[in-house]
Design a protein around this motif. Sequence first.
Motif, PDB file in Angstrom:
ATOM      1  N   TRP A 153       0.845  -1.208   0.000  1.00 34.21           N
ATOM      2  CA  TRP A 153       0.000   0.000   0.000  1.00 34.21           C
ATOM      3  C   TRP A 153       0.872   1.247   0.000  1.00 34.21           C
ATOM      4  N   ALA A 154       1.846   1.292   0.901  1.00 29.92           N
ATOM      5  CA  ALA A 154       2.712   2.460   1.010  1.00 29.92           C
ATOM      6  C   ALA A 154       3.527   2.675  -0.267  1.00 29.92           C
ATOM      7  N   ASP A 155       4.087   1.607  -0.808  1.00 27.58           N
ATOM      8  CA  ASP A 155       4.888   1.730  -2.032  1.00 27.58           C
ATOM      9  C   ASP A 155       4.046   2.226  -3.205  1.00 27.58           C
ATOM     10  N   ARG A 156       2.829   1.749  -3.315  1.00 27.10           N
ATOM     11  CA  ARG A 156       1.956   2.199  -4.402  1.00 27.10           C
ATOM     12  C   ARG A 156       1.715   3.712  -4.310  1.00 27.10           C
ATOM     13  N   ILE A 157       1.512   4.204  -3.111  1.00 28.26           N
ATOM     14  CA  ILE A 157       1.289   5.638  -2.939  1.00 28.26           C
ATOM     15  C   ILE A 157       2.551   6.412  -3.291  1.00 28.26           C
ATOM     16  N   LEU A 158       3.677   5.981  -2.770  1.00 30.35           N
ATOM     17  CA  LEU A 158       4.932   6.698  -3.009  1.00 30.35           C
ATOM     18  C   LEU A 158       5.360   6.649  -4.470  1.00 30.35           C
ATOM     19  N   GLU A 159       4.931   5.622  -5.187  1.00 34.18           N
ATOM     20  CA  GLU A 159       5.268   5.484  -6.605  1.00 34.18           C
ATOM     21  C   GLU A 159       4.172   6.021  -7.522  1.00 34.18           C
ATOM     22  N   GLY A 160       3.084   6.531  -6.940  1.00 33.02           N
ATOM     23  CA  GLY A 160       1.999   7.099  -7.733  1.00 33.02           C
ATOM     24  C   GLY A 160       1.164   6.055  -8.469  1.00 33.02           C
ATOM     25  N   ARG A 161       1.113   4.832  -7.942  1.00 33.77           N
ATOM     26  CA  ARG A 161       0.342   3.777  -8.585  1.00 33.77           C
ATOM     27  C   ARG A 161      -1.050   3.682  -7.970  1.00 33.77           C
ATOM     28  N   HIS A 162      -1.952   2.999  -8.670  1.00 28.11           N
ATOM     29  CA  HIS A 162      -3.326   2.810  -8.193  1.00 28.11           C
ATOM     30  C   HIS A 162      -3.364   1.870  -6.994  1.00 28.11           C
ATOM     31  N   LEU A 163      -4.396   2.048  -6.178  1.00 21.82           N
ATOM     32  CA  LEU A 163      -4.575   1.224  -4.990  1.00 21.82           C
ATOM     33  C   LEU A 163      -5.636   0.141  -5.173  1.00 21.82           C
ATOM     34  N   GLU A 164      -6.165  -0.012  -6.382  1.00 21.58           N
ATOM     35  CA  GLU A 164      -7.310  -0.896  -6.578  1.00 21.58           C
ATOM     36  C   GLU A 164      -7.076  -2.338  -6.141  1.00 21.58           C
ATOM     37  N   ASP A 165      -5.881  -2.866  -6.254  1.00 22.27           N
ATOM     38  CA  ASP A 165      -5.611  -4.244  -5.837  1.00 22.27           C
ATOM     39  C   ASP A 165      -4.851  -4.321  -4.516  1.00 22.27           C
ATOM     40  N   ALA A 166      -4.620  -3.187  -3.888  1.00 16.79           N
ATOM     41  CA  ALA A 166      -3.883  -3.162  -2.618  1.00 16.79           C
ATOM     42  C   ALA A 166      -4.815  -3.507  -1.465  1.00 16.79           C
ATOM     43  N   TYR A 167      -4.230  -3.933  -0.356  1.00 17.53           N
ATOM     44  CA  TYR A 167      -5.018  -4.187   0.845  1.00 17.53           C
ATOM     45  C   TYR A 167      -5.700  -2.873   1.230  1.00 17.53           C
ATOM     46  N   PRO A 168      -7.003  -2.902   1.500  1.00 26.87           N
ATOM     47  CA  PRO A 168      -7.709  -1.645   1.818  1.00 26.87           C
ATOM     48  C   PRO A 168      -7.341  -1.133   3.210  1.00 26.87           C
ATOM     49  N   ILE A 169      -6.888   0.094   3.249  1.00 26.12           N
ATOM     50  CA  ILE A 169      -6.504   0.736   4.504  1.00 26.12           C
ATOM     51  C   ILE A 169      -7.365   1.973   4.689  1.00 26.12           C
ATOM     52  N   ALA A 170      -7.893   2.137   5.891  1.00 24.53           N
ATOM     53  CA  ALA A 170      -8.768   3.278   6.199  1.00 24.53           C
ATOM     54  C   ALA A 170      -7.924   4.476   6.614  1.00 24.53           C
ATOM     55  N   ALA A 171      -7.113   4.955   5.701  1.00 29.38           N
ATOM     56  CA  ALA A 171      -6.304   6.153   5.924  1.00 29.38           C
ATOM     57  C   ALA A 171      -6.211   6.887   4.601  1.00 29.38           C
ATOM     58  N   ALA A 172      -6.081   8.177   4.681  1.00 30.14           N
ATOM     59  CA  ALA A 172      -5.932   8.956   3.453  1.00 30.14           C
ATOM     60  C   ALA A 172      -4.653   8.507   2.747  1.00 30.14           C
ATOM     61  N   PRO A 173      -4.720   8.262   1.451  1.00 29.21           N
ATOM     62  CA  PRO A 173      -3.548   7.777   0.720  1.00 29.21           C
ATOM     63  C   PRO A 173      -2.560   8.910   0.408  1.00 29.21           C
ATOM     64  N   THR A 174      -1.919   9.414   1.446  1.00 30.54           N
ATOM     65  CA  THR A 174      -0.971  10.515   1.292  1.00 30.54           C
ATOM     66  C   THR A 174       0.458  10.007   1.444  1.00 30.54           C
TER      67      THR A 174
END
Length: 168
Positions: A112-133
Amino acid sequence: MNPPVDTSFFQLAGVPNPEEDSQLAELEEEARDYVRTRPWSKPIREMMLAYGLGRILALFLVRFEEPIRWEGEEDAELWIVVGDLPPAYFGTDDSPNPAEALETYCVFMEDWADRILEGRHLEDAYPIAAAPTEEHARMLKSRIEFIRQEIIPTIEVGPANDNGRAIR
């Protein structure tokens, strides 16, 4: 369905510190609430502390009265992680002991964290209840590093199982 997780090396009862025991009791209630609010939830038969560190982290094994059925599989028990990090649940099939369960948690959170830092989509990532910042992603990566370096190496997992998995 997988064989039950061996709980003989779990922390189970708290630690010899009343303040930390109180904190772990709060995390157990948080974990129970987390499970109860999931749409798939079944009545809990038992919840066991596998590993806990004050308010920082608690790993519980939850056993249900009846198996949860989803996508052609069923689970009679799940791992639950709560604390000063995103809560999560996952099956025991690839993580039959607390050390491997925490590593599985780290893999999900790191993705999840790597996807955010790399600007990738979260659609297949484990859902986390936090703002994707980026800030949340960096905070999470810091906690993952702590878990991998300071917690996982200290967890006793017991004798090797029938699958020949390595023990600590």
